[in-house]
Write an enzyme that holds these catalytic residues in place. Structure first.
Site, PDB file in Angstrom:
ATOM      1  N   GLU A 163       0.523  -1.110   0.082  1.00 30.51           N
ATOM      2  CA  GLU A 163       0.359   0.045  -0.318  1.00 30.51           C
ATOM      3  C   GLU A 163       1.125   1.325  -0.109  1.00 30.51           C
ATOM      4  O   GLU A 163       1.347   1.455   1.337  1.00 30.51           O
ATOM      5  CB  GLU A 163      -1.078   0.202   1.010  1.00 30.51           C
ATOM      6  CG  GLU A 163      -1.685  -1.180   1.101  1.00 30.51           C
ATOM      7  CD  GLU A 163      -2.910  -0.556  -0.193  1.00 30.51           C
ATOM      8  OE1 GLU A 163      -3.051  -0.466  -1.047  1.00 30.51           O
ATOM      9  OE2 GLU A 163      -3.211  -2.039  -0.205  1.00 30.51           O
ATOM     10  N   CYS A 217      -1.804   8.883   2.905  1.00 25.85           N
ATOM     11  CA  CYS A 217      -1.438   8.877   1.186  1.00 25.85           C
ATOM     12  C   CYS A 217      -2.661   8.563  -0.058  1.00 25.85           C
ATOM     13  O   CYS A 217      -2.090   8.531  -1.052  1.00 25.85           O
ATOM     14  CB  CYS A 217      -1.403   7.219   1.303  1.00 25.85           C
ATOM     15  SG  CYS A 217      -3.071   6.586   2.352  1.00 25.85           S
TER      16      CYS A 217
END
Length: 481
Positions: free
Chosen positions: A225, A259
């Protein structure tokens, strides 16, 4: 010199501890390779109780690590999705665990095909600093649901949250089921080299490559990720108030240290000033002051603060227009790590702010002439973790969906796709690989074991040697056409 020796000694102890726990978890899994539904449910309930009991302590620890972390942001982005993720998993786990029936061709009848979802074994999770609770608990929930043992390496940049989560986990679970590992970067490097049955890493693309390289030595499957530069497209006809408000929320949340935060805005050239004006207004409504406002989060540490200030100065030196949004015009450079939300116009490709993931409250605004030009701009760059489109025309929405790639996407919102329990979360290309959350998390941490089963009747002997019989010819004629 003395401090360095102490750190090396402590790191050595942490690495030895990691190795011992890993072996203990492997042995424990061998002794119980198929935990029951009841066992898994009880583990999830135990985790939920521990989080709720220690909620205030966790919020305080995260606040200390950031020097100022909005309590409400921690509730919204750390505690609430952790608890909701557990609740959703508890509600659906029984169905997820059921074997999946599959079709059997008439050639192989009578028989049955099914897929069993088995635990993989020992799962490793490497957690970043920006959401230390949620990005530890989310993978842990999926791993426990799938019946695995789990080791969690926390970030050295969140020492208070890391130490507290370690304490909570140790009080709630036996070490051979769940263990939290702390330590510096060398401990993390060694952690990623363990022969886990699955490894999930959340962090930067550059470190993700190193993690994948280490995992490859053990043929360990990985879920990465990562991040990247997630664009937000402002359409030519959306009310600017709507777009600016929702982008401001996504960018200001956790001071952009997310993110999936909007990394830059693609705005029609003739609407750029309107976006700037509206963005300034909407941000000021949410954050009328910054310095002593507990709602506005600080930058995690001096290293990240200096990096972001360097981006601003680099852009300024290369001709960018810097627009600092500081509603109360406060001095934030004395005794605080807060950075005002800063719009950056007239950007060029050689600016660092247009090359690296920003991960902070800086927002470049790039002008475009046509929607296809905006789409080409995105597609000419590495595939982002998220893409945001703001516009109410459904034909145009579909055009953007069909002609771009990203890990996930929001239409007329930002960040919120991550909070959907029944949507997979993951990247593509430079922004990562693999998915988790909800059922996809259960599937990621499960081995999909294919089982073909038949009883006494054996139609397969029709193709046994010797070949060339009438039966063979009949089979070939029927099935090869």
């Amino acid at each position: 010199m003395g401090a360095t020796v102490v750190q090396l000694t402590e790191s050595k102890k942490q690495i030895q501890h990691t190795h011992r726990v890993f072996e203990d978890q492997k042995n424990a899994f061998r002794n119980n390779p198929a935990p029951s539904l009841t066992e898994r449910q009880e583990n999830l309930k135990r985790l939920k109780r521990a989080l709720l009991t220690n909620q205030d302590r966790l919020l305080e620890a995260i606040d200390r690590d950031f020097s100022c972390r909005s309590r409400d942001e921690s509730l919204i982005a750390e505690v609430m999705p952790s608890i909701q993720g557990i609740n959703y998993t508890l509600k659906n786990l029984k169905d997820w665990m059921k074997p999946s029936k599959r079709h059997v061709s008439v050639l192989f009848q009578p028989a049955s095909n099914r897929v069993h979802y088995q635990p993989k074994g020992v799962v490793g999770v490497i957690v970043p600093w920006n959401y230390p609770l949620y990005l530890a608990v989310g993978p842990l929930v999926a791993s426990l649901a799938a019946g695995n043992r789990t080791m969690i390496k926390m970030s050295e940049y969140t020492p208070h949250a890391s130490a507290l989560l370690k304490e909570i986990i140790e009080a709630s679970f036996p070490e051979e089921l769940v263990s939290v590992i702390t330590g510096e970067a060398d401990v993390a490097a060694d952690f990623s080299s363990r022969p886990f049955d699955h490894l999930l890493f959340t962090g930067s693309t550059s470190v993700g490559k190193m993690v994948m390289r280490a995992a490859a030595e053990n043929l360990t499957p990985v879920t990465l990720e990562l991040g990247g530069k997630s664009p937000a497209i402002v359409s030519p006809d959306i009310p600017m108030e709507d777009a600016a408000q929702r982008i401001a929320f996504g960018k200001a949340f956790n001071a952009g240290q997310t993110c999936v935060a909007p990394d830059y805005v693609l705005c029609p050239a003739d609407r750029t000033q309107a976006f700037v004006d509206e963005f300034r207004t909407r941000f000021a409504e949410m954050y009328p002051s910054l310095r002593d406002n507990d709602d506005f989060t600080a930058i995690i540490n001096e290293r990240q603060y200096d990096r972001l200030q360097g981006y601003i100065e680099d852009a300024r030196a290369k001709g960018a227009e810097i627009i600092e949004i500081n509603p109360a015009r406060e001095n934030l450079k004395d005794g605080t790590r807060k950075i005002p939300l800063t719009l950056i116009l007239k950007t060029t490709a050689d600016m660092k702010v247009m090359q690296d993931e920003i991960f902070g409250p800086l927002l470049p605004v790039v002008s475009y002439g046509s929607m296809d030009e905006a789409i080409h701009y995105i597609n000419d760059r590495p595939r982002p973790l998220a893409l945001y489109y703001f516009g109410y025309d459904k034909t145009q929405q579909q055009h953007v969906v069909d002609n771009t790639h990203s890990g996930g996407m929001c239409i007329n919102d930002s960040l919120m796709h991550v909070a959907q329990d029944d949507l997979p979360f993951g990247g593509i290309g430079d922004s990562g690989m693999g998915h988790y959350h909800g059922e996809e998390g259960f599937l990621t941490f499960s081995h999909h074991r294919a089982i073909f089963s038949k009883q006494k009747c054996n139609s397969g002997k029709l193709v046994y040697a010797p070949h060339g019989t009438a039966a063979h010819k009949m089979v070939y004629k029927f099935f090869i056409r």
